[in-house]
Design a protein around this motif. Structure first.
Motif, PDB file in Angstrom:
ATOM      1  N   LEU A  99       0.846  -1.187   0.000  1.00 25.93           N
ATOM      2  CA  LEU A  99       0.000   0.000   0.000  1.00 25.93           C
ATOM      3  C   LEU A  99       0.885   1.243   0.000  1.00 25.93           C
ATOM      4  CD1 LEU A  99      -2.660  -1.030   2.677  1.00 25.93           C
ATOM      5  CD2 LEU A  99      -2.706  -1.431   0.203  1.00 25.93           C
ATOM      6  N   CYS A 160      -4.248   2.387  -2.412  1.00 25.17           N
ATOM      7  CA  CYS A 160      -4.488   1.062  -3.000  1.00 25.17           C
ATOM      8  C   CYS A 160      -4.290   1.017  -4.513  1.00 25.17           C
ATOM      9  CB  CYS A 160      -5.903   0.598  -2.651  1.00 25.17           C
ATOM     10  SG  CYS A 160      -6.119   0.190  -0.906  1.00 25.17           S
ATOM     11  N   VAL A 163      -2.868  -2.283  -5.767  1.00 29.92           N
ATOM     12  CA  VAL A 163      -3.861  -3.357  -5.761  1.00 29.92           C
ATOM     13  C   VAL A 163      -4.749  -3.251  -6.989  1.00 29.92           C
ATOM     14  CG1 VAL A 163      -5.797  -4.374  -4.505  1.00 29.92           C
ATOM     15  CG2 VAL A 163      -3.850  -3.446  -3.241  1.00 29.92           C
TER      16      VAL A 163
END
Length: 271
Positions: A99, A160, A163
């Motif tokens: 992150l 994020c 991700v």
């Protein structure tokens, strides 16, 4: 004696992966091969006992299923335990992401090794496992391969971005593998499920933030509640049924309408 089929779960010792292993043993009567990093030994031990109590074998291996070395070691262990043409269901449920930010210039700015780790674990390893299982003739006829995702790859959430990028790559891999494996009788799909309280989520956010998260989901999901890992697992086992044979290359929305009312909440307040 009829030979049992196997479900393989990566990330088996917690969250949705753990719930899926239990559901596959209970509902599909599959033997279970799971790989995890050893962070939750008590949970893994309890899972293995539950699988055995369901009359199925449990082979849980400690290792990093998100690295090429771990993939090859895991595939060897799977072949030794299950034998060729035994894997009916394969589920990629790995969460090992970095992150941070792309351009902060500070300590939270992503560095190359974080790109490598996140994409290897959350995207590339899905392809690597497929390649290594094919090389060892592990897939049963009409095998089902699933990757798991969430609405993050359609929206923005601070810290994020990595991700999101990895999940986009994962979706592309699913479509290409579905195209390549379809003629062999296998099916490859992506299951998008809503936020659940899992070890990964609880590790990132404080108790106060988790309470706000729960309340927001109660406002924005039409069912007025969050989903659970067990609910997602039960749905996923349905997709292994022969009646779902034609389902391929799909991104299956199991979010319960999670994000559809966000704009309405922002403009008009909670319902």
């Amino acid at each position: 004696m009829e030979r049992k089929e196997w479900t393989v779960v990566l990330g088996v010792s917690s969250g949705t992966g753990e719930a899926l292993a239990r559901a596959a043993a209970r509902d599909l009567h599959h033997d279970i091969f799971g790989m995890h990093r050893g962070n939750h030994p008590e949970t893994a031990a309890a899972l293995a006992e539950d699988v055995r109590n369901a009359g199925c074998r449990a082979e849980l291996v400690i290792g990093d299923a998100g690295t090429l070395e771990g993939v090859r070691a895991g595939a060897d262990a799977l072949l030794a335990a299950a034998g060729p043409r035994s894997v009916r269901c394969f589920v990629h449920s790995l969460a090992n992401a970095s992150l941070g930010r792309f351009t902060s210039g500070g300590a939270d700015q992503f560095v190359p090794r974080q790109f490598e780790k996140t994409f290897a674990s959350m995207a590339h390893s899905f392809v690597w496992w497929t390649q290594e299982m094919l090389a060892r003739d592990l897939l049963a006829p009409n095998a089902r391969l699933f990757a798991l995702t969430n609405p993050l790859h359609e929206s923005m959430l601070r810290q994020c971005g990595m991700v999101l990028a990895a999940k986009c790559a994962l979706e592309a891999y699913v479509k290409h593998l579905a195209y390549e494996l379809g003629p062999r009788g296998h099916r490859v799909n992506l299951l998008k499920f809503s936020t659940v309280f899992s070890t990964a989520v609880e590790r990132v956010y404080s108790a106060e933030t988790l309470a706000r998260l729960d309340e927001l989901h109660r406002q924005m999901i039409p069912a007025r509640r969050m989903s659970s890992p067990e609910e997602t697992a039960r749905f996923l086992t349905l997709l292994v049924d022969p009646r779902a044979d034609f389902l391929n290359s799909a991104t299956i929305d199991f979010t319960g309408g999670m994000t559809q009312s966000l704009l309405d909440i922002v403009l008009n307040g909670a319902p």
